[in-house]
Design a protein around this motif. Structure first.
Motif, PDB file in Angstrom:
ATOM      1  N   HIS A  69     -10.861   6.939 -38.089  1.00  0.00           N
ATOM      2  CA  HIS A  69      -9.913   7.867 -38.727  1.00  0.00           C
ATOM      3  C   HIS A  69      -8.477   7.357 -38.685  1.00  0.00           C
ATOM      4  CE1 HIS A  69     -12.756  10.895 -39.800  1.00  0.00           C
ATOM      5  NE2 HIS A  69     -13.174  11.045 -38.563  1.00  0.00           N
ATOM      6  N   ARG A  90      -1.958   7.354 -38.042  1.00  0.00           N
ATOM      7  CA  ARG A  90      -2.181   7.429 -39.475  1.00  0.00           C
ATOM      8  C   ARG A  90      -1.232   8.457 -40.084  1.00  0.00           C
ATOM      9  NH1 ARG A  90      -7.575  10.034 -41.369  1.00  0.00           N
ATOM     10  NH2 ARG A  90      -6.667   9.493 -43.366  1.00  0.00           N
ATOM     11  N   PRO A  93     -15.863  13.394 -42.328  1.00  0.00           N
ATOM     12  CA  PRO A  93     -16.371  12.226 -43.052  1.00  0.00           C
ATOM     13  C   PRO A  93     -15.335  11.105 -43.088  1.00  0.00           C
ATOM     14  CG  PRO A  93     -16.643  14.231 -44.374  1.00  0.00           C
ATOM     15  CD  PRO A  93     -15.792  14.585 -43.200  1.00  0.00           C
ATOM     16  N   LYS A 151      -4.316   5.024 -43.156  1.00  0.00           N
ATOM     17  CA  LYS A 151      -4.816   4.887 -41.770  1.00  0.00           C
ATOM     18  C   LYS A 151      -4.329   3.566 -41.167  1.00  0.00           C
ATOM     19  CE  LYS A 151      -9.348   5.508 -42.991  1.00  0.00           C
ATOM     20  NZ  LYS A 151     -10.766   5.975 -42.868  1.00  0.00           N
ATOM     21  N   GLU A 193      -4.464  -3.088 -42.123  1.00  0.00           N
ATOM     22  CA  GLU A 193      -5.537  -3.670 -42.928  1.00  0.00           C
ATOM     23  C   GLU A 193      -5.084  -4.985 -43.566  1.00  0.00           C
ATOM     24  OE1 GLU A 193      -8.112  -1.621 -46.349  1.00  0.00           O
ATOM     25  OE2 GLU A 193      -6.564  -0.375 -45.473  1.00  0.00           O
TER      26      GLU A 193
HETATM   27  N1  MTE Z   1      -5.469   1.872 -44.624  1.00  0.00           N
HETATM   28  C1  MTE Z   1      -6.299   2.673 -45.299  1.00  0.00           C
HETATM   29  N2  MTE Z   1      -6.092   4.000 -45.289  1.00  0.00           N
HETATM   30  C2  MTE Z   1      -6.921   4.840 -45.957  1.00  0.00           C
HETATM   31  C3  MTE Z   1      -8.020   4.340 -46.682  1.00  0.00           C
HETATM   32  C4  MTE Z   1      -8.222   2.938 -46.692  1.00  0.00           C
HETATM   33  O1  MTE Z   1      -9.160   2.417 -47.291  1.00  0.00           O
HETATM   34  N3  MTE Z   1      -7.357   2.144 -45.978  1.00  0.00           N
HETATM   35  N4  MTE Z   1      -8.839   5.227 -47.359  1.00  0.00           N
HETATM   36  C5  MTE Z   1      -8.188   6.464 -47.804  1.00  0.00           C
HETATM   37  C6  MTE Z   1      -9.089   7.429 -48.404  1.00  0.00           C
HETATM   38  S1  MTE Z   1      -9.686   7.056 -49.937  1.00  0.00           S
HETATM   39  C7  MTE Z   1      -9.350   8.658 -47.835  1.00  0.00           C
HETATM   40  S2  MTE Z   1     -10.206   9.832 -48.666  1.00  0.00           S
HETATM   41  C8  MTE Z   1      -8.897   8.967 -46.474  1.00  0.00           C
HETATM   42  C9  MTE Z   1     -10.087   9.402 -45.644  1.00  0.00           C
HETATM   43  O2  MTE Z   1      -9.702   9.601 -44.332  1.00  0.00           O
HETATM   44  P1  MTE Z   1     -10.821   9.591 -43.189  1.00  0.00           P
HETATM   45  O3  MTE Z   1     -11.620   8.342 -43.374  1.00  0.00           O
HETATM   46  O4  MTE Z   1     -10.119   9.683 -41.890  1.00  0.00           O
HETATM   47  O5  MTE Z   1     -11.668  10.825 -43.427  1.00  0.00           O
HETATM   48  O6  MTE Z   1      -8.270   7.869 -45.864  1.00  0.00           O
HETATM   49  C10 MTE Z   1      -7.405   7.135 -46.691  1.00  0.00           C
HETATM   50  N5  MTE Z   1      -6.677   6.166 -45.901  1.00  0.00           N
END
Ligand code: MTE
Ligand code: MO
Length: 387
Positions: free
Chosen positions: A360, A365, A238, A378, A325
């Motif tokens: 992802h 990441r 997900p 990420k 981002e």
């Molecule tokens: N740059 C960045 N990293 C992020 C996020 C984000 O919004 N921006 N969301 C985070 C959240 S809340 C989760 S749960 C995980 C989910 O990783 P996935 O999307 O690869 O499953 O990434 C994290 N890394």
């Protein structure tokens, strides 16, 4: 005025009498409380743990083993919180005739008791509601979720302690089934006490079984209601925020991308090709989102401690990690030394044997053991060694 009071009083007593039912016994209220009390305490403990991982204090310690520690505590937090919803509603339903009793306030002590209950009930209802809505990644309110959820939790445990203290005599009296009640004829009425409790219990269990599959793999086949399903999404995992939602697609796909690293006056930048050519490690680690869902995957990448060693930084460094981002709450993250020095903390380039999907975190990441998903940043841009 006097007639008015008497009229109101008789109306209220009439309503109270009509609401009287075997379901509304003190014993039942205590039985429900015995379930709700521990549920609230479990949610409180796991919630505090999660809060301080995200907003560390000076005394916060970080657990990186077992690697599934956060997956477990947050899975319990969400699952028990969901199970508490039918229990709380059942308890409110069994006690609400009390609210109609006359006079509403007898003395100072009574006023305090009622105020603590009013606080407890309203805070709990808000807490469970916003928590549940949050698991659906829906934040329809203007206040920051985590801080609100945190402060309400303190209000809840405080007023709960007061409530238990005030009701202690009743709780002690009705904790065990009294022998004279045990043999008594079943009370008449639409609901028997036992039937009501069984229905509420069954409701809670059914809700748990049909949602906890988002957190616990062995329940995944029964996941009907939870917002995230295991095995769905790009590369069968997900996604919380997609690359297009984060408006990072262009920057992440840039062939000139390089990961910037700096420590004091040492600056370095590594292209994707250079990173791929470094010695890579592979670890099976879960992403465990604060919203309750979690999933394991095989991650392959450069251990972050090796990467910062290239600019001469020690393994137990505090890091500031920035995403490509352009904005968003998770753009910048600080990584405490406990994660930096852990050999399983990676700048991941691959997921389950394939290049990371854009959603992802391509090109690179963070994945660290035992950390809340929101801190698994990420689309990396830079790693800055703070000290
Ligand atoms: N740059 C960045 N990293 C992020 C996020 C984000 O919004 N921006 N969301 C985070 C959240 S809340 C989760 S749960 C995980 C989910 O990783 P996935 O999307 O690869 O499953 O990434 C994290 N890394
Ligand atoms: Mo998340």
């Amino acid at each position: 005025m006097d007639r008015m009071t008497r009229f109101l009083q008789s109306r209220m007593e009439g309503v109270s009498a009509r609401l009287h039912s075997p379901v509304r016994s003190t014993r039942l209220v205590v039985v429900l409380g015995r379930l709700l009390g521990p549920a609230f305490l479990i949610c409180f403990g796991t919630g505090i743990f999660s809060h301080y991982l995200q907003e560390p204090g000076d005394a916060t310690f970080f657990l990186t083993r077992p690697v599934w520690i956060y997956q477990l505590t947050q899975g319990i937090h969400i699952t028990v919180g969901i199970a508490a919803i039918p229990l709380l509603l059942a308890k409110l339903w069994t006690v609400y005739p009390e609210l109609l009793k006359w006079p509403p306030i007898k003395n100072v002590w009574h006023a305090l008791e009622r105020a603590s209950i009013a606080l407890f009930v309203s805070a709990s209802l808000i807490e469970l509601t916003i928590g549940l809505i949050n698991t659906y990644k829906w934040y329809p309110w203007p206040f920051p979720f985590r801080q609100t959820h945190y402060w309400l939790a303190w209000i809840i445990v405080g007023s709960l302690a007061l409530h238990i203290a005030v009701k202690l005599p009743l709780i002690v009296e009705h904790w065990r089934k009294r022998p004279e009640h045990a043999g008594a004829p079943r009370p008449a009425g639409r609901w028997s006490r036992r039937g009501f409790l069984a229905a509420v219990g069954l409701g809670s269990v059914a809700l748990v079984v049909t949602t906890a599959g988002q957190s616990f793999a062995w329940l995944a086949p029964f996941n009907i209601f939870a917002p995230r399903k295991m095995g769905t999404g790009p590369q069968s995992i997900p996604v919380n925020r997609t690359a297009s939602e984060a408006r990072v697609e262009k920057l992440a796909a840039d062939p000139l991308w390089a990961l910037h690293i700096n420590f004091r006056d040492q600056l370095a930048a590594y292209t994707l090709e250079q990173l791929k050519a470094m010695p890579l490690s592979e670890h099976n680690l879960p992403i465990a989102c604060v919203e309750g869902w979690s999933q394991y995957a095989n991650w392959r990448g450069v251990p972050i401690r090796n990467l910062i060693a290239l600019v001469g930084a020690p393994a137990d460094s505090l890091l500031k990690i920035t995403s490509l981002e352009p904005d968003g709450g998770y753009r910048i993250m600080t990584m405490p030394a406990a994660y930096t020095e852990d050999e399983q903390t990676l700048v991941a380039l691959q997921l389950n044997g394939e290049t990371l999907d854009m959603d992802h975190g391509y090109p690179a990441r963070i994945i660290a053991p035992g950390r809340p998903g929101v801190l698994q940043t990420k689309w990396l841009k830079s790693v800055e060694v703070l000290g």
